[in-house]
Design a protein around this motif. Sequence first.
Motif, PDB file in Angstrom:
ATOM      1  N   HIS A 105     -19.357   5.000  -1.581  1.00  0.00           N
ATOM      2  CA  HIS A 105     -19.033   6.415  -1.389  1.00  0.00           C
ATOM      3  C   HIS A 105     -20.258   7.307  -1.583  1.00  0.00           C
ATOM      4  CE1 HIS A 105     -14.498   5.721  -2.476  1.00  0.00           C
ATOM      5  NE2 HIS A 105     -14.771   5.383  -1.235  1.00  0.00           N
ATOM      6  N   ARG A 135     -12.466  -2.322  10.157  1.00  0.00           N
ATOM      7  CA  ARG A 135     -13.199  -1.421   9.247  1.00  0.00           C
ATOM      8  C   ARG A 135     -12.208  -0.713   8.306  1.00  0.00           C
ATOM      9  NH1 ARG A 135     -13.133   3.829   8.698  1.00  0.00           N
ATOM     10  NH2 ARG A 135     -15.351   4.118   8.348  1.00  0.00           N
ATOM     11  N   LEU A 189       2.004   1.881  -3.481  1.00  0.00           N
ATOM     12  CA  LEU A 189       0.912   2.401  -4.319  1.00  0.00           C
ATOM     13  C   LEU A 189       0.637   3.870  -4.011  1.00  0.00           C
ATOM     14  CD1 LEU A 189      -1.407  -0.705  -4.138  1.00  0.00           C
ATOM     15  CD2 LEU A 189      -0.468   0.277  -6.250  1.00  0.00           C
ATOM     16  N   LEU A 202      -5.737  11.785 -15.082  1.00  0.00           N
ATOM     17  CA  LEU A 202      -4.793  10.666 -15.216  1.00  0.00           C
ATOM     18  C   LEU A 202      -4.012  10.758 -16.525  1.00  0.00           C
ATOM     19  CD1 LEU A 202      -6.809   7.557 -13.965  1.00  0.00           C
ATOM     20  CD2 LEU A 202      -4.678   8.462 -13.017  1.00  0.00           C
ATOM     21  N   LEU A 223     -15.608   0.626  -5.634  1.00  0.00           N
ATOM     22  CA  LEU A 223     -15.691   1.585  -4.531  1.00  0.00           C
ATOM     23  C   LEU A 223     -16.899   2.503  -4.554  1.00  0.00           C
ATOM     24  CD1 LEU A 223     -12.006   2.857  -4.284  1.00  0.00           C
ATOM     25  CD2 LEU A 223     -13.293   1.748  -2.459  1.00  0.00           C
ATOM     26  N   ARG A 272     -11.983  -0.926   4.065  1.00  0.00           N
ATOM     27  CA  ARG A 272     -11.879   0.188   3.089  1.00  0.00           C
ATOM     28  C   ARG A 272     -10.770  -0.091   2.074  1.00  0.00           C
ATOM     29  NH1 ARG A 272     -15.743   0.378   6.691  1.00  0.00           N
ATOM     30  NH2 ARG A 272     -17.046   2.243   6.496  1.00  0.00           N
ATOM     31  N   TRP A 291       0.827  -1.212   0.000  1.00  0.00           N
ATOM     32  CA  TRP A 291       0.000   0.000   0.000  1.00  0.00           C
ATOM     33  C   TRP A 291       0.858   1.257   0.000  1.00  0.00           C
ATOM     34  CZ3 TRP A 291      -4.487   0.564  -1.889  1.00  0.00           C
ATOM     35  CH2 TRP A 291      -5.434  -0.473  -1.827  1.00  0.00           C
ATOM     36  N   TRP A 301     -10.855  -2.215  -6.759  1.00  0.00           N
ATOM     37  CA  TRP A 301     -10.702  -1.178  -7.783  1.00  0.00           C
ATOM     38  C   TRP A 301      -9.380  -1.362  -8.523  1.00  0.00           C
ATOM     39  CZ3 TRP A 301      -6.522   2.108  -7.781  1.00  0.00           C
ATOM     40  CH2 TRP A 301      -6.484   2.979  -8.881  1.00  0.00           C
ATOM     41  N   PHE A 303       3.195   6.062  -5.548  1.00  0.00           N
ATOM     42  CA  PHE A 303       2.908   6.181  -6.974  1.00  0.00           C
ATOM     43  C   PHE A 303       1.787   7.201  -7.197  1.00  0.00           C
ATOM     44  CE2 PHE A 303       1.018   5.092 -11.027  1.00  0.00           C
ATOM     45  CZ  PHE A 303       2.117   4.782 -11.818  1.00  0.00           C
ATOM     46  N   LEU A 304       0.756   7.079  -6.404  1.00  0.00           N
ATOM     47  CA  LEU A 304      -0.378   8.002  -6.527  1.00  0.00           C
ATOM     48  C   LEU A 304       0.069   9.445  -6.273  1.00  0.00           C
ATOM     49  CD1 LEU A 304      -3.454   8.222  -6.941  1.00  0.00           C
ATOM     50  CD2 LEU A 304      -3.731   7.922  -4.476  1.00  0.00           C
ATOM     51  N   ASP A 306      -6.241  10.094   2.525  1.00  0.00           N
ATOM     52  CA  ASP A 306      -7.093   9.112   3.188  1.00  0.00           C
ATOM     53  C   ASP A 306      -6.373   7.759   3.280  1.00  0.00           C
ATOM     54  OD1 ASP A 306      -9.838   8.374   4.228  1.00  0.00           O
ATOM     55  OD2 ASP A 306      -9.622   6.927   2.604  1.00  0.00           O
ATOM     56  N   LYS A 339      -5.152   5.622   6.655  1.00  0.00           N
ATOM     57  CA  LYS A 339      -5.594   4.251   6.905  1.00  0.00           C
ATOM     58  C   LYS A 339      -4.405   3.314   7.106  1.00  0.00           C
ATOM     59  CE  LYS A 339     -10.306   4.450   5.151  1.00  0.00           C
ATOM     60  NZ  LYS A 339     -10.528   5.852   5.587  1.00  0.00           N
ATOM     61  N   PHE A 366     -10.115  11.654 -11.873  1.00  0.00           N
ATOM     62  CA  PHE A 366      -9.723  10.625 -12.842  1.00  0.00           C
ATOM     63  C   PHE A 366      -9.408  11.219 -14.217  1.00  0.00           C
ATOM     64  CE2 PHE A 366     -12.534   7.301 -10.448  1.00  0.00           C
ATOM     65  CZ  PHE A 366     -11.596   7.261  -9.433  1.00  0.00           C
ATOM     66  N   VAL A 411     -18.095  12.466  -2.812  1.00  0.00           N
ATOM     67  CA  VAL A 411     -16.816  11.771  -3.026  1.00  0.00           C
ATOM     68  C   VAL A 411     -16.769  11.183  -4.442  1.00  0.00           C
ATOM     69  CG1 VAL A 411     -15.407   9.786  -2.319  1.00  0.00           C
ATOM     70  CG2 VAL A 411     -16.410  11.272  -0.582  1.00  0.00           C
TER      71      VAL A 411
HETATM   72  C1  1Q0 Z   1      -4.664   6.271 -10.286  1.00  0.00           C
HETATM   73  C2  1Q0 Z   1      -5.888   6.922  -9.708  1.00  0.00           C
HETATM   74  C3  1Q0 Z   1      -6.089   6.542  -8.335  1.00  0.00           C
HETATM   75  C4  1Q0 Z   1      -7.519   6.443  -8.008  1.00  0.00           C
HETATM   76  C5  1Q0 Z   1      -7.769   5.699  -6.753  1.00  0.00           C
HETATM   77  C6  1Q0 Z   1      -9.151   5.143  -6.751  1.00  0.00           C
HETATM   78  C7  1Q0 Z   1      -9.827   5.333  -5.475  1.00  0.00           C
HETATM   79  C8  1Q0 Z   1     -10.725   6.517  -5.454  1.00  0.00           C
HETATM   80  C9  1Q0 Z   1     -11.142   6.796  -4.072  1.00  0.00           C
HETATM   81  C10 1Q0 Z   1     -11.701   8.168  -3.917  1.00  0.00           C
HETATM   82  C11 1Q0 Z   1     -12.119   8.516  -2.524  1.00  0.00           C
HETATM   83  C12 1Q0 Z   1     -11.004   8.903  -1.571  1.00  0.00           C
HETATM   84  C13 1Q0 Z   1     -11.415   9.922  -0.565  1.00  0.00           C
HETATM   85  C14 1Q0 Z   1     -11.838   9.373   0.764  1.00  0.00           C
HETATM   86  C15 1Q0 Z   1     -12.739   8.403   0.849  1.00  0.00           C
HETATM   87  C16 1Q0 Z   1     -13.155   7.799   2.134  1.00  0.00           C
HETATM   88  O1  1Q0 Z   1     -14.351   8.401   2.548  1.00  0.00           O
HETATM   89  C17 1Q0 Z   1     -13.306   6.321   1.930  1.00  0.00           C
HETATM   90  C18 1Q0 Z   1     -14.068   5.661   3.056  1.00  0.00           C
HETATM   91  O2  1Q0 Z   1     -13.351   5.772   4.232  1.00  0.00           O
HETATM   92  P1  1Q0 Z   1     -14.124   6.178   5.581  1.00  0.00           P
HETATM   93  O3  1Q0 Z   1     -13.067   6.132   6.656  1.00  0.00           O
HETATM   94  O4  1Q0 Z   1     -14.669   7.570   5.345  1.00  0.00           O
HETATM   95  O5  1Q0 Z   1     -15.221   5.166   5.777  1.00  0.00           O
HETATM   96  N1  1Q0 Z   1     -12.014   5.736   1.758  1.00  0.00           N
HETATM   97  C19 1Q0 Z   1     -11.761   4.766   0.856  1.00  0.00           C
HETATM   98  O6  1Q0 Z   1     -12.653   4.296   0.174  1.00  0.00           O
HETATM   99  C20 1Q0 Z   1     -10.332   4.261   0.725  1.00  0.00           C
HETATM  100  C21 1Q0 Z   1      -9.734   4.748  -0.548  1.00  0.00           C
HETATM  101  C22 1Q0 Z   1      -8.300   4.274  -0.666  1.00  0.00           C
HETATM  102  C23 1Q0 Z   1      -7.735   4.601  -2.008  1.00  0.00           C
HETATM  103  C24 1Q0 Z   1      -6.348   4.042  -2.156  1.00  0.00           C
HETATM  104  C25 1Q0 Z   1      -5.790   4.353  -3.478  1.00  0.00           C
HETATM  105  C26 1Q0 Z   1      -4.393   3.895  -3.617  1.00  0.00           C
HETATM  106  C27 1Q0 Z   1      -3.874   4.309  -4.925  1.00  0.00           C
HETATM  107  C28 1Q0 Z   1      -3.297   3.691  -5.782  1.00  0.00           C
HETATM  108  C29 1Q0 Z   1      -2.827   4.158  -7.088  1.00  0.00           C
HETATM  109  C30 1Q0 Z   1      -2.434   3.036  -7.886  1.00  0.00           C
HETATM  110  C31 1Q0 Z   1      -2.175   3.336  -9.314  1.00  0.00           C
HETATM  111  C32 1Q0 Z   1      -1.791   2.099 -10.036  1.00  0.00           C
HETATM  112  C33 1Q0 Z   1      -0.333   1.894 -10.076  1.00  0.00           C
HETATM  113  C34 1Q0 Z   1       0.056   0.584 -10.577  1.00  0.00           C
HETATM  114  C35 1Q0 Z   1       1.519   0.395 -10.615  1.00  0.00           C
HETATM  115  C36 1Q0 Z   1       1.900  -1.010 -10.682  1.00  0.00           C
END
Ligand code: 1Q0
Length: 197
Positions: free
Chosen positions: A133, A91, A30, A148, A129, A95, A27, A102, A33-34, A47, A51, A145, A137
């Motif tokens: 949400h 919890r 990742l 990107l 996801l 998440r 994580w 995703w 990278f993000l 976020d 976590k 997105f 969000v």
């Molecule tokens: C490359 C574009 C990255 C897009 C990531 C997609 C996830 C979108 C999530 C958008 C919402 C984030 C804002 C906060 C949301 C929270 O409310 C929610 C719920 O938590 P809670 O405590 O309020 O109940 N949180 C989540 O749903 C967790 C989201 C974690 C996202 C982790 C993203 C990690 C990114 C990775 C980038 C990887 C790109 C690929 C690279 C590949 C290389 C081999």
Amino acid sequence: MTYAKRIGPRGAAGGGEVLLEPYLSGWRGLIRFLQSLGAVFSFISKDAVAKVALLEGHQQQHGFVSLQSLVQHELAAGPAALRARSDSGCRTVLRLHRALRWLQLFLEGLRSGEPRTSVLCTDAYNASLAQHHPWVVRKAATVAFCALPSRDAFLEIMNVGSQEEAVAMLGEAIPYIGDVYSITQELFTQHKLLDLP
Ligand code: 1Q0
């Protein structure tokens, strides 16, 4: 760096355990990278950082080796107590688990050759996801997105060599992600934790 590959202990742990150390370091990779993709994604990476930090804290405090031992420990207090906690490891893992779905879908799309990463990303998000949400969000995510990089640029910044090599790396990494996803899904189903608030 083969970030995604480091997430999963494919075949390494006989009983199908998800080891916490490689899970969290995957994580972290990742998230780095993000973060390199620019400030538009910082509301997402912040976020994710919070976590991962929470889980790191639990891991250090209790010496958990695997996701299984974390779940076991928190369940010992009883399901009601667990549901009442907003800072539980369970919890928080849930998440990240949803985000892993995703990632799996997004990387599969990337590998498939579709050039529009924002379309791939939105489709993967809507199939995973998004249903968890709130509207605001979902809206912010969908806007982000659009920023990107193209598929070519994306494969380039993965920094694993040529496009062909990057695609081959995805082909190796995706099954690990799938393993971690299905082991976690089974663990959370078994303990009825898939809807933790
Ligand atoms: C490359 C574009 C990255 C897009 C990531 C997609 C996830 C979108 C999530 C958008 C919402 C984030 C804002 C906060 C949301 C929270 O409310 C929610 C719920 O938590 P809670 O405590 O309020 O109940 N949180 C989540 O749903 C967790 C989201 C974690 C996202 C982790 C993203 C990690 C990114 C990775 C980038 C990887 C790109 C690929 C690279 C590949 C290389 C081999």
